[in-house]
Design an enzyme around this catalytic site. Structure first.
Site, PDB file in Angstrom:
ATOM      1  N   LYS B  97       0.878  -1.158   0.000  1.00 51.29           N
ATOM      2  CA  LYS B  97       0.000   0.000   0.000  1.00 51.29           C
ATOM      3  C   LYS B  97       0.923   1.216   0.000  1.00 51.29           C
ATOM      4  CE  LYS B  97      -2.883   2.916   2.544  1.00 51.29           C
ATOM      5  NZ  LYS B  97      -3.352   3.298   3.863  1.00 51.29           N
ATOM      6  N   GLY B 158      -7.003   9.671   9.942  1.00 51.26           N
ATOM      7  CA  GLY B 158      -7.230   9.839  11.375  1.00 51.26           C
ATOM      8  C   GLY B 158      -8.208  10.932  11.748  1.00 51.26           C
ATOM      9  N   ALA B 185      -8.899   6.061   4.510  1.00 51.90           N
ATOM     10  CA  ALA B 185      -8.533   7.223   5.322  1.00 51.90           C
ATOM     11  C   ALA B 185      -9.713   8.114   5.660  1.00 51.90           C
ATOM     12  CB  ALA B 185      -7.446   8.073   4.668  1.00 51.90           C
ATOM     13  N   GLY B 186      -9.758   8.493   6.901  1.00 52.28           N
ATOM     14  CA  GLY B 186     -10.735   9.464   7.354  1.00 52.28           C
ATOM     15  C   GLY B 186     -12.077   8.899   7.761  1.00 52.28           C
ATOM     16  N   ASN B 207      -8.576   2.388  10.066  1.00 51.80           N
ATOM     17  CA  ASN B 207      -7.702   1.992  11.191  1.00 51.80           C
ATOM     18  C   ASN B 207      -8.118   2.721  12.467  1.00 51.80           C
ATOM     19  OD1 ASN B 207      -4.084   1.533  11.521  1.00 51.80           O
ATOM     20  ND2 ASN B 207      -5.624   1.538  13.083  1.00 51.80           N
TER      21      ASN B 207
END
Lengths: 341, 260
Positions: B97, B158, B185-186, B207
């Protein structure tokens, strides 16, 4: 009852102290010449912050921590009981709110209250969480004090003596029980232990004054600054899934310094007095344990909760050896059946 | 319902990052609860040289999932390529990635470095999963460089803001109907993940939303359900939204519609 304690980090020293105070004949065996830089506890922050730790740690740590506070407050070298201040820059305010939701025993402070508490932080933070019940001390002074007290308690000390794998694999030869507090060195036996690398700094400046540890919340680089007296401040610490016990990286030091600067720009002019690195011993769930194999009890896995948990774990080890009491949670077996007959 | 990424078939359309969990034990439980078959791992932070992070990697391997190493924290082409090569050796996979970060605050990709690094890595036989914005031209260049999967952001890493630019994400989906697209993401809430799946994205990677939840295992379960819900809804051809404010039939009490 003769007890051999291996290791003179915080776990070993608390165990030795506890067994000696309960009337056992204690012998401490240490590879090093006493508490020094070869031991993880040397690099600790020295915060006694069970409530702050509850934000990310399991409840067991809060229980062990609250109990351990009593032990620390009993010592001649009393912890400084000025609490902990948790702050965040305005963009990270959601993190502060989340921190408050996941912890207890705090007061929400506005900017004026933060300024009253820590004048040097006036105008820098518009909010803070104050954990008044928490404390801090200088971990190295405490380690040395515990070490010095042991002889007065009648314990024997053998320094500079590294025990062989063979000796450590068997039962103690000249004692009824062995308490193995070797930290990450015990991985040979405790195979599910891993290291979590931590880097820290000591800065020296007379341009900033703090009366208590300050924790700065940040999504990527949370940091705590612990005043050590004599214009010194401990800034820590990174948490990296690695068992490297040396090699502080430029990136980590840069992050710690940036975070210190974000708390107060005058840290920019501070002298870097020390850069430290070691690896914290941890089990997969980051909780400490007592484990028994025949006549050895292993106290290990204290992770970032060394000073917070060591006295309470020592007490449990002594209860186990002297009174046959076992505890769920902080206890499990690694070899065979530990249940008393 | 299977998804194929570089020839590997998976059933779960939820990909999980492994950073910033309270403990490896919590991470293992979250992985299990999420049903994920692909986890990302960050080589840079979690290891020094000499494979010093072995214990942590073993714990992840025990979960029995596909490992997708990432180049998190890399800011230059050289860093990203070197990290990818280390990752290939350590994890024995061609999957990477690719993150080439251009800006420290938003952590947004550097599109120029990204395309260049992708080109190099694809030439070296890597199977690249590039983390990008929703820019159509960057997408084009990445596909031309040899990427067969694209990973546009929902919002900054994040941030938990969800899908910042739904229009751009839908446009990307429409322009590349046959490329596996993974929102990465996000993501903050299961509803964000469900939304991305509802308008046709192939998978979601997250994550922080799980790792930093109060109860990561439960949140992982919620995300698993959301991703399934979104995918099933997409396949079930959802109704179109209507503008109910403009009546199409006579309103009772008035003989004529306001439009006549």
């Amino acid at each position: 009852m003769k007890v051999e304690v291996v290791g003179c980090g915080v776990a070993g020293l608390c165990a030795a102290t506890t067994f000696a105070e309960r009337g056992c004949e204690v012998r401490v065996v240490s590879k090093s010449n006493g508490p020094d830089a070869s031991c993880c506890s040397w690099w600790a922050g020295g915060m006694l912050a069970p409530w702050c730790e509850m934000e990310s740690a399991e409840p067991l740590i809060g229980i062990l921590g609250a109990e351990s506070m009593v032990f620390w407050h009993r010592l001649e070298l009393k912890p400084v009981a000025n609490g902990t201040l948790v702050v965040a820059h305005s963009r990270d305010l959601p993190d502060l709110r989340q921190f408050s939701r996941r912890t207890t025993n705090w007061d929400w402070f506005d900017g004026a209250a933060v300024a009253d508490l820590e004048p040097d932080l006036a105008g820098r933070f518009s909010n803070g969480l104050f954990f008044s019940g928490e404390a801090h001390f200088h971990p190295r002074d405490v380690l040395e004090l515990l070490f010095a007290r042991l002889e007065a308690l009648g314990a024997k000390i053998e320094v500079g003596r590294g025990m062989s794998t063979e000796e450590l694999a068997g039962d103690p030869r000249d004692a009824d029980w062995r308490i193995d507090c070797r930290g990450l060195a015990a991985r040979d036996v405790l195979t599910d232990l891993r290291g979590v690398k931590g880097e820290m700094l000591v800065l020296e400046t007379d341009e900033v004054s703090l009366s208590r540890p300050v924790r700065l919340l940040h999504p990527r680089i949370p940091v705590y600054i612990v005043p050590r007296g004599d214009n010194r401040f401990m800034v820590g610490a990174t948490m990296i899934e690695s068992d490297e016990r040396d090699r502080a990286t430029a990136r980590s030091v840069l992050e710690l310094l940036s975070a210190a600067h974000a708390v107060h720009p005058s840290f920019g002019e501070a002298e870097i007095v020390e850069i430290g690195v070691d690896a914290r011993p941890a089990y997969p769930d980051n909780l400490p344990r007592l484990r028994q194999r025949d006549r050895t009890i292993f106290i290990n896995g204290l992770y970032r909760h060394g000073f917070l948990a060591a006295p309470a774990l020592a007490r449990r080890a002594a209860d186990w050896v002297l009174e046959g009491k076992q505890f769920d949670g902080a206890v499990d077996t690694v070899h065979g059946d530990w249940r008393a007959a | 319902m299977t998804l194929t990424l570089y020839g590997t078939e998976v059933t779960s359309r939820l990909l999980l990052g492994t950073a910033r969990y309270p403990s490896p034990a919590v991470l293992q439980r979250a992985i299990a609860a999420s049903g994920t078959e692909i986890v990302t791992v960050s080589l840079r932070r979690e290891s020094g040289p000499d494979r010093a992070g072995q214990a942590f990697w073993s714990l992840i391997r025990e979960a029995g999932v596909h490992v997708l190493p990432n180049t998190a924290g890399c800011k230059t082409v050289k860093e990203a390529v070197t990290t990818a090569q280390m990752a290939r050796e350590l994890f024995q996979t061609d999957w990477i990635k690719l993150e080439v970060i251009g800006e420290d605050d938003t952590l947004q990709p550097d599109p120029f470095g990204l395309v260049e690094a992708a080109r190099i890595l694809c030439t070296e036989g890597f199977q690249v999963f590039p983390y990008m914005t929703e820019d159509l031209i960057v997408a084009d260049r990445l596909l031309a460089a040899g990427c067969e999967v694209l990973m546009p952001w929902g919002s900054p890493i994040g941030s938990g803001r969800g899908l910042n630019n739904v229009y751009a994400l839908r446009t990307l989906r429409a322009h590349f109907p046959n490329v596996p697209l993974v929102v990465d993401a996000g993501i903050g809430l299961p509803s964000h993940a469900a939304a991305a799946m509802e308008f046709g994205y192939d998978a979601v990677l997250l994550n922080t939303a799980v790792a930093k939840a109060g109860e990561p295992e439960q949140m992982a379960r919620a995300f698993a359900q959301a991703v399934v819900a979104g995918r099933v809804a997409f396949l079930a051809d959802p109704m179109e939204a209507r503008d109910m404010a403009a009546p199409s039939t006579p309103v009772v009490g008035r003989p004529f519609s306001a439009r006549d």
